[in-house]
Design a protein around this motif. Structure first.
Motif, PDB file in Angstrom:
ATOM      1  N   GLY A 197       0.805  -1.223   0.000  1.00  0.00           N
ATOM      2  CA  GLY A 197       0.000   0.000   0.000  1.00  0.00           C
ATOM      3  C   GLY A 197       0.834   1.268   0.000  1.00  0.00           C
ATOM      4  O   GLY A 197       2.060   1.244   0.107  1.00  0.00           O
ATOM      5  N   ASP A 198       0.139   2.396  -0.093  1.00  0.00           N
ATOM      6  CA  ASP A 198       0.757   3.725  -0.106  1.00  0.00           C
ATOM      7  C   ASP A 198       0.587   4.357   1.278  1.00  0.00           C
ATOM      8  O   ASP A 198      -0.542   4.675   1.683  1.00  0.00           O
ATOM      9  N   PRO A 199       1.662   4.573   2.014  1.00  0.00           N
ATOM     10  CA  PRO A 199       1.546   5.132   3.366  1.00  0.00           C
ATOM     11  C   PRO A 199       1.072   6.578   3.391  1.00  0.00           C
ATOM     12  O   PRO A 199       0.719   7.094   4.452  1.00  0.00           O
ATOM     13  N   ALA A 200       1.053   7.219   2.235  1.00  0.00           N
ATOM     14  CA  ALA A 200       0.578   8.603   2.159  1.00  0.00           C
ATOM     15  C   ALA A 200      -0.813   8.692   1.551  1.00  0.00           C
ATOM     16  O   ALA A 200      -1.305   9.789   1.268  1.00  0.00           O
ATOM     17  N   ALA A 201      -1.476   7.561   1.367  1.00  0.00           N
ATOM     18  CA  ALA A 201      -2.783   7.550   0.695  1.00  0.00           C
ATOM     19  C   ALA A 201      -3.855   8.261   1.508  1.00  0.00           C
ATOM     20  O   ALA A 201      -4.720   8.941   0.962  1.00  0.00           O
ATOM     21  N   VAL A 202      -3.810   8.094   2.834  1.00  0.00           N
ATOM     22  CA  VAL A 202      -4.800   8.709   3.717  1.00  0.00           C
ATOM     23  C   VAL A 202      -4.060   9.482   4.811  1.00  0.00           C
ATOM     24  O   VAL A 202      -3.166   8.932   5.461  1.00  0.00           O
ATOM     25  N   ALA A 203      -4.449  10.737   5.016  1.00  0.00           N
ATOM     26  CA  ALA A 203      -3.784  11.584   6.016  1.00  0.00           C
ATOM     27  C   ALA A 203      -4.419  11.361   7.390  1.00  0.00           C
ATOM     28  O   ALA A 203      -5.187  12.198   7.889  1.00  0.00           O
ATOM     29  N   PHE A 204      -4.088  10.243   8.010  1.00  0.00           N
ATOM     30  CA  PHE A 204      -4.635   9.956   9.335  1.00  0.00           C
ATOM     31  C   PHE A 204      -3.943  10.825  10.387  1.00  0.00           C
ATOM     32  O   PHE A 204      -2.780  11.213  10.227  1.00  0.00           O
ATOM     33  N   PRO A 205      -4.647  11.143  11.492  1.00  0.00           N
ATOM     34  CA  PRO A 205      -4.086  12.044  12.511  1.00  0.00           C
ATOM     35  C   PRO A 205      -2.943  11.417  13.293  1.00  0.00           C
ATOM     36  O   PRO A 205      -2.860  10.188  13.427  1.00  0.00           O
ATOM     37  N   GLN A 251      -0.520   2.349   9.651  1.00  0.00           N
ATOM     38  CA  GLN A 251       0.769   1.924  10.197  1.00  0.00           C
ATOM     39  C   GLN A 251       1.756   3.077  10.231  1.00  0.00           C
ATOM     40  O   GLN A 251       2.486   3.271  11.214  1.00  0.00           O
ATOM     41  N   GLU A 252       1.777   3.880   9.169  1.00  0.00           N
ATOM     42  CA  GLU A 252       2.705   5.012   9.111  1.00  0.00           C
ATOM     43  C   GLU A 252       2.397   6.027  10.203  1.00  0.00           C
ATOM     44  O   GLU A 252       3.308   6.607  10.804  1.00  0.00           O
ATOM     45  N   ALA A 253       1.106   6.258  10.468  1.00  0.00           N
ATOM     46  CA  ALA A 253       0.733   7.205  11.520  1.00  0.00           C
ATOM     47  C   ALA A 253       1.224   6.729  12.884  1.00  0.00           C
ATOM     48  O   ALA A 253       1.698   7.528  13.703  1.00  0.00           O
ATOM     49  N   VAL A 254       1.130   5.430  13.131  1.00  0.00           N
ATOM     50  CA  VAL A 254       1.585   4.874  14.413  1.00  0.00           C
ATOM     51  C   VAL A 254       3.094   4.993  14.564  1.00  0.00           C
ATOM     52  O   VAL A 254       3.606   5.533  15.550  1.00  0.00           O
ATOM     53  N   VAL A 255       3.833   4.504  13.583  1.00  0.00           N
ATOM     54  CA  VAL A 255       5.288   4.458  13.719  1.00  0.00           C
ATOM     55  C   VAL A 255       5.912   5.846  13.631  1.00  0.00           C
ATOM     56  O   VAL A 255       6.976   6.098  14.212  1.00  0.00           O
ATOM     57  N   ASP A 256       5.257   6.756  12.926  1.00  0.00           N
ATOM     58  CA  ASP A 256       5.731   8.138  12.851  1.00  0.00           C
ATOM     59  C   ASP A 256       5.767   8.751  14.240  1.00  0.00           C
ATOM     60  O   ASP A 256       6.773   9.345  14.669  1.00  0.00           O
ATOM     61  N   VAL A 257       4.657   8.607  14.981  1.00  0.00           N
ATOM     62  CA  VAL A 257       4.573   9.177  16.323  1.00  0.00           C
ATOM     63  C   VAL A 257       5.535   8.470  17.281  1.00  0.00           C
ATOM     64  O   VAL A 257       6.250   9.118  18.062  1.00  0.00           O
ATOM     65  N   LEU A 258       5.559   7.153  17.235  1.00  0.00           N
ATOM     66  CA  LEU A 258       6.430   6.395  18.142  1.00  0.00           C
ATOM     67  C   LEU A 258       7.889   6.792  17.992  1.00  0.00           C
ATOM     68  O   LEU A 258       8.589   7.075  18.975  1.00  0.00           O
TER      69      LEU A 258
END
Length: 349
Positions: A197-205, A251-258
């Motif tokens: 998938g594309d980690p930038a497809a949806v801008a999750f908070p 997944q990107e939103a989670v690991v970005d913050v962590l």
């Protein structure tokens, strides 16, 4: 410094783990056996861990797991110098099975008993792969915990710098996997699907990243809700849900913050080493982004191989070996199981 062989028992959730670790006079640890019996398939139809089912599974698996570990290591009861066990935190009934077994083995073999903290053990397992651990910042991410810890020494004291205020990261993975029709446990399946998938497809908070938010605390409940609303909106519109894109973006939103918070905490507290542990530490994107950001910040990243990230007896034996080598005072045989054991308490008296 005392050398010896330590048997470690882990039963905080749905894995019955038994490990054997030898510690030499110089503090070097060697993993001899790591046997795991998981009841995850028994919980899958419920979409999460059922405490009573987990406790009964531990009862059935405990003695066979100990026998397998000792056979794999080529040792007998008379070779064991200490027993270590997870005393908390975790599921009460599951913990009681492990603690009772550890007491029985320690009493029968007349060896010291060490009741240890599950979270501290997740840090200690790193020593089995990467050697002695200098003072470090630990990022522990699992189904029940998302924590940032200052760890000057494995024997303690451990200082909590931040933690989740609602859902832990692993819990969010499980809930989002269910939304996307993926099996339990969700973490490995989201990791697998997200690669397409594309980690930038949806801008999750990104939760708790505002200027007035606690800098080192985590929140994933809002992210989980955002994913649910996104999926529901697509379904109402009759649009197929792009599972890979949603999984990758979540997944990107989670690991970005962590990783961002972990690197910031390490810088602010003068730590040169970031130690990554817990079941979610097996996530490939978390490991990659942590390495990328540590390299950019001049930090050393230490992360054990995926098999040592999930709950296991080796991590408990590793912490027990460190305590034995440092001549720590053993726990008493009336050691309690504490489901809410604070991370600051590495060894239970």
């Amino acid at each position: 410094m005392t050398s010896g062989l330590v048997l470690g028992i882990e039963t905080s959730c749905d894995e019955t783990g038994v490990g054997l670790v030898r510690v030499d006079g110089d503090g070097t640890t060697t993993l001899l056996a790591n046997e795991i019996s998981s009841s995850v398939e028994e919980h899958a139809r419920f979409g999460g861990v059922v405490p009573e089912v987990a406790s009964r599974a531990h009862l059935q698996a405990m003695v066979p797991a100990v026998h397998r570990a000792m056979a794999a290591a080529g040792v007998t009861a008379r070779d064991v110098d200490a027993v270590a066990v997870t005393a908390g935190p975790g599921l009460s009934g599951a913990l009681l099975v492990g603690v009772a077994a550890a007491k029985a083995y320690a009493a029968a073999w007349d060896v010291p008993l060490y009741g240890v903290n599950h979270l501290a053990a997740h840090v200690a397992v790193d020593t089995l792969q990467n050697g002695p651990l200098p003072p470090a910042l630990a990022l522990l991410v699992s189904g029940g915990h998302s924590s940032l810890l200052s760890v000057p020494d494995l024997a303690g004291p451990v200082t909590p710098l931040g933690a989740t205020i609602d859902d832990a990261a692993g819990e969010a993975f499980d809930k989002v996997a269910r939304l996307l029709g993926l099996p339990f446990p969700g973490g490995p399946h989201i990791d697998r699907v997200a690669r397409e998938g594309d980690p930038a497809a949806v801008a999750f908070p990104r939760g708790l990243t505002g200027p007035r938010d606690a800098p080192f605390d985590f929140s994933f409940s809002g992210l989980k809700t955002a994913v649910a609303r996104h999926v529901e909106a697509l379904e109402r519109a009759g649009t197929p849900v792009p599972v890979a894109d949603v999984a990758a973006s979540f997944q990107e939103a989670v690991v970005d913050v962590l990783t961002a918070k972990a690197v910031q905490a390490a810088r602010e507290h003068g730590m040169e080493i970031l130690c990554l542990g817990g079941g979610v530490a097996a996530n490939s994107r978390l490991r990659a982004l942590a390495q990328e950001r540590c390299d950019a910040a001049g930090l050393v990243l230490r992360v054990p191989r995926p098999a040592l990230c999930t709950d296991n007896g080796a991590m408990v034996a590793a912490l027990g070996a460190h305590l034995l080598a440092g001549d720590a005072t053993p726990s008493s045989l009336d050691l309690p199981a504490d489901s809410s054991l604070p991370v600051t308490e590495v060894l239970v008296g």
